[in-house]
Design an enzyme around this catalytic site. Structure first.
Site, PDB file in Angstrom:
ATOM      1  N   GLU A 160       0.786  -1.238   0.000  1.00  0.00           N
ATOM      2  CA  GLU A 160       0.000   0.000   0.000  1.00  0.00           C
ATOM      3  C   GLU A 160       0.819   1.291   0.000  1.00  0.00           C
ATOM      4  O   GLU A 160       0.746   2.091   0.948  1.00  0.00           O
ATOM      5  CB  GLU A 160      -0.955   0.000   1.198  1.00  0.00           C
ATOM      6  CG  GLU A 160      -1.942  -1.149   1.169  1.00  0.00           C
ATOM      7  CD  GLU A 160      -3.010  -1.041   2.256  1.00  0.00           C
ATOM      8  OE1 GLU A 160      -2.815  -0.277   3.216  1.00  0.00           O
ATOM      9  OE2 GLU A 160      -4.046  -1.716   2.113  1.00  0.00           O
ATOM     10  N   GLU A 336      -5.787  -8.559   0.521  1.00  0.00           N
ATOM     11  CA  GLU A 336      -6.468  -8.201   1.772  1.00  0.00           C
ATOM     12  C   GLU A 336      -7.918  -7.860   1.478  1.00  0.00           C
ATOM     13  O   GLU A 336      -8.222  -7.247   0.455  1.00  0.00           O
ATOM     14  CB  GLU A 336      -5.849  -6.964   2.449  1.00  0.00           C
ATOM     15  CG  GLU A 336      -4.500  -7.185   3.059  1.00  0.00           C
ATOM     16  CD  GLU A 336      -3.950  -5.932   3.744  1.00  0.00           C
ATOM     17  OE1 GLU A 336      -4.744  -5.096   4.224  1.00  0.00           O
ATOM     18  OE2 GLU A 336      -2.714  -5.791   3.760  1.00  0.00           O
TER      19      GLU A 336
HETATM   20  C1  FCB Z   1      -4.712  -2.282   5.444  1.00  0.00           C
HETATM   21  C2  FCB Z   1      -3.323  -2.637   5.964  1.00  0.00           C
HETATM   22  C3  FCB Z   1      -3.346  -3.710   7.032  1.00  0.00           C
HETATM   23  C4  FCB Z   1      -4.482  -3.501   8.003  1.00  0.00           C
HETATM   24  C5  FCB Z   1      -5.785  -3.365   7.272  1.00  0.00           C
HETATM   25  C6  FCB Z   1      -6.986  -3.242   8.157  1.00  0.00           C
HETATM   26  O1  FCB Z   1      -4.690  -0.998   4.890  1.00  0.00           O
HETATM   27  O2  FCB Z   1      -2.520  -3.086   4.910  1.00  0.00           O
HETATM   28  O3  FCB Z   1      -2.084  -3.715   7.682  1.00  0.00           O
HETATM   29  O4  FCB Z   1      -4.221  -2.362   8.765  1.00  0.00           O
HETATM   30  O5  FCB Z   1      -5.721  -2.252   6.406  1.00  0.00           O
END
Ligand code: FCB
Length: 443
Positions: A160, A336
């Site tokens: 990110e 994610e």
């Molecule tokens: C993302 C992050 C991860 C966690 C989630 C909820 O942006 O990569 O580490 O904080 O959000």
């Protein structure tokens, strides 16, 4: 109802980051940040987190028993290279054991090299605002893949980049706590350079490794479709937040507005797969007072379902984002996707609808190869400390007790079936807005 199975060999797992689960990471910039009152909710600290540095084997047993066949985790740069150029044989041996433990359980590893934390010495030398950091990162990436590359095929260089720049350099509520648009743009350029340099080094030595980045993509829709200003700011958000990095990576050069922050170039097409972190949609409203944020005030749709952190639950955004990524013509891993939901009241539906959205996208030809739910265990959620509960499995930082929530069982069933349980009726897909703002045309 969404019927059908996922492709064969689909990866089903969960994702973590070293600093959020390991405990004992005292050599990085986040640990220093946590010591300052007011930075972290309730004064929480990342020690002990889930004590996973010691407990990983038992934890992997549990995840394997829940039918997961893959796992995403990150290696901690400050453990591996505690001082410039000094690599710790012990830390590398530890991560070799972690990787071996996954392999022994038949779980495919996906390793992140940089997930938000920097060694203290990197932070002291200017962090990602300093051009040299990209070179240091590439050297680290090379060393780690030289040592561990035979144990994992897929690697993520940086998690990110846009979130690092936004939270650390624009909002200033993550380290290094700056509020400086120019610095945020320079940081994005240096993160891109870091990826490019790492990609070239790794690929020249290990051509078979698959290298990608984890992109945080959000859907930005205009709060009021009938207002041209709202449509314009939503389009600007999409361009800056969702498209700039992908396009720069595709072309091997900076694109506007990054061209105003520096000069850099790299190889074209420097991703072997796209890592997608998808959580939420935001509506954007034109507001003259929000100059620093491209004149966009972000609002929640009235009555929208939301998580404990007030993020809108919008599964169709995953479908729309995946569709938009078709243009990249690369395999995609959902690296994610998850929800803060301490009561586990909304997570089951979240899982079903998001996995359903992903299945719909696959059925239209989007090449998704795996899904990593964020996350397995409640952990140290950055500035939210332990208050935000993202785990399929509750984890008490005091007793270290692990307690699977009902949705852990539901996810286990999805993993076992390689599809959605037949009995599940999914709500109809939310109506597409008349003029989808998407993360839209990336070309
Ligand atoms: C993302 C992050 C991860 C966690 C989630 C909820 O942006 O990569 O580490 O904080 O959000």
């Amino acid at each position: 109802m969404i019927a059908g199975r996922f492709p064969e060999n689909f990866l089903w797992g969960t994702a973590t980051a070293s600093h959020q689960v390991e405990g004992g990471n005292h050599g990085n910039d986040w640990w220093a940040w946590e010591q300052v009152p007011g930075h972290i909710k309730n004064g929480d600290r990342s020690d002990p987190a889930c004590e996973q540095f010691e407990r990983y084997a038992g934890d992997f047993d549990l995840l394997r028993s829940l039918n997961q066949n893959a796992h995403r985790f990150s290696v901690e740069w400050s453990r591996i290279e505690p001082a410039p150029g000094q690599f710790s044989a012990m830390a590398l041996a530890h991560y070799r054991d972690v990787l071996q433990a996954l392999r022994d359980r038949g779980m495919e590893p996906l390793v992140t090299l940089h997930h938000f934390t920097n060694p203290a010495w990197i932070a002291q030398a200017g962090g990602w605002d300093a051009p040299e950091t990209a070179e240091y990162f590439a050297r680290f990436a090379q060393r780690v893949t030289d040592e561990l590359g035979t144990l994992a095929r897929s690697w993520i260089t940086i998690n990110e980049p846009t979130v690092i720049a936004y939270q650390g350099y624009l909002r200033g509520d993550w380290p290094p706590g700056r509020r400086d648009l120019g610095a945020a743009a320079r940081v994005l350029v240096n993160l891109l350079r870091g990826h490019w340099m790492a990609y070239e080094r790794i690929k020249s030595r290990h051509a078979d490794l698959q290298i990608g980045l984890a992109h945080h993509l959000r859907v930005f829709d205009p709060a009021r479709w009938f207002m041209p200003q709202d449509r314009a700011v939503a389009a600007a958000f999409n361009r800056v937040f969702n498209e700039t990095m992908l396009k720069s990576l595709r072309l091997g050069r900076l694109v506007f507005p990054l061209t105003r922050a520096g000069r850099a170039s790299g190889p074209r097409q420097s991703q072997d797969f796209i890592g997608l972190n998808y959580y939420a949609r935001e509506l954007v409203k034109f507001n003259r007072r929000y100059r620093e944020e491209l004149f966009g005030e972000r609002v929640l749709p009235a009555g929208a379902p939301r998580s404990d952190l007030n993020w809108e639950l919008y599964p169709d955004g995953l479908y729309r984002t995946l569709r938009s990524l078709l243009r990249e013509q690369l395999p995609i891993l959902v690296t994610e996707n998850g929800i803060a939901d301490a009561a586990d009241a909304k997570r089951p539906e979240f899982l079903l609808t998001h996995v359903g959205a992903m299945l719909r996208a696959i059925q239209t030809g989007v090449p998704v190869r795996g899904y990593f739910h964020w996350t397995c265990f409640d952990n140290f959620e950055w500035a939210e400390g332990y208050s935000a509960k993202f785990g399929l499995i509750a984890c008490d930082p005091v007793t270290q007790e692990r307690r699977p929530r009902p949705s852990a069982r539901l996810y286990a069933e999805i993993c076992r079936l390689n599809g959605l349980p037949a009995t599940v009726e999914l709500p109809p897909a939310p109506r597409q807005p008349a003029e989808p703002a998407g993360p839209a045309d990336l070309r």
